[in-house]
Design a protein around this motif. Structure first.
Motif, short mmCIF file in Angstrom:
data_model
loop_
_atom_site.label_atom_id
_atom_site.label_comp_id
_atom_site.label_asym_id
_atom_site.label_seq_id
_atom_site.Cartn_x
_atom_site.Cartn_y
_atom_site.Cartn_z
N ASN A 183 0.83 -1.20 0.00
CA ASN A 183 0.00 0.00 0.00
C ASN A 183 0.87 1.26 0.00
O ASN A 183 2.09 1.20 0.16
CB ASN A 183 -1.00 -0.01 1.16
N LEU A 184 0.26 2.39 -0.20
CA LEU A 184 0.99 3.65 -0.37
C LEU A 184 1.85 3.98 0.85
O LEU A 184 2.99 4.42 0.70
CB LEU A 184 0.02 4.80 -0.65
N GLY A 204 0.82 3.63 -4.36
CA GLY A 204 1.28 2.38 -3.77
C GLY A 204 1.74 1.41 -4.85
O GLY A 204 1.28 1.47 -5.99
#
Length: 177
Positions: free
Chosen positions: A138-139, A154
């Motif tokens: 994820n980011l 991400g």
């Protein structure tokens, strides 16, 4: 083969590839793309294929260094992983050409290596045996620059966009589980 050293024949038997081999399906006219993050010694894979009695084109293997490449082959970097990926895929499809897209072992290079393979659109299939837990993509945990938009996203989002493009182009993608 003894446990721990599977050969092309072991793979073909376990995964029911033998009917394809019997039909003469050898990968002729096809190109395999291997995405990896450690370099290899090409003579190692050719020695392996020779030891199995496979007659392969000496010019079937090409290497594309992405983001400067991963550096010299070494056990610490995972060169054995790269070597096995190429030996096995090239053993199952002995007439296929192989393009190795090799990059440093970083999140950005992971994206960039797939971007290079998708942009080139030379391989009908792309395979990778490197990866990690999806939560890490994820980011917050894995910010990368998206090669399409230039935005920070991400890793999973950047790869998703590349993989959709690959599918639209007719490229099949495979990842070891």
């Amino acid at each position: 083969s003894p446990f721990g050293s599977p050969s092309r024949g072991d793979f073909a038997a376990r995964h029911d590839v033998q009917p394809l081999c019997k039909q003469g399906i050898t990968g002729k006219g096809r190109t395999l793309g291997i995405v990896t993050f450690a370099s290899l010694t090409p003579s190692d894979v050719f020695s392996y294929w020779s030891a199995l009695g496979l007659s392969v084109n000496a010019k079937r293997l090409s290497i594309v260094n992405v983001d400067g490449g991963p550096g010299l082959p070494s056990d610490d970097s995972g060169s054995d992983e790269t070597t096995i990926d190429i030996e096995q895929s090239g053993g199952i499809a002995p007439r296929a050409n192989i393009i190795v897209y090799q990059a440093p072992n970083t999140n950005q290079a992971f994206v960039d290596a797939f971007a290079a393979a998708v942009d080139a659109n030379l391989a009908q299939s792309l395979s990778v045996s490197w990866g990690f837990w999806e939560w890490e993509n994820n980011l917050e945990n894995s910010p990368v620059t998206d090669p399409i938009s230039g935005r920070t996203v991400g890793l999973a989002q950047a790869l998703h966009e590349l993989f959709v493009r690959a599918a639209i182009q007719g490229q099949s993608l495979f990842a070891a589980s």
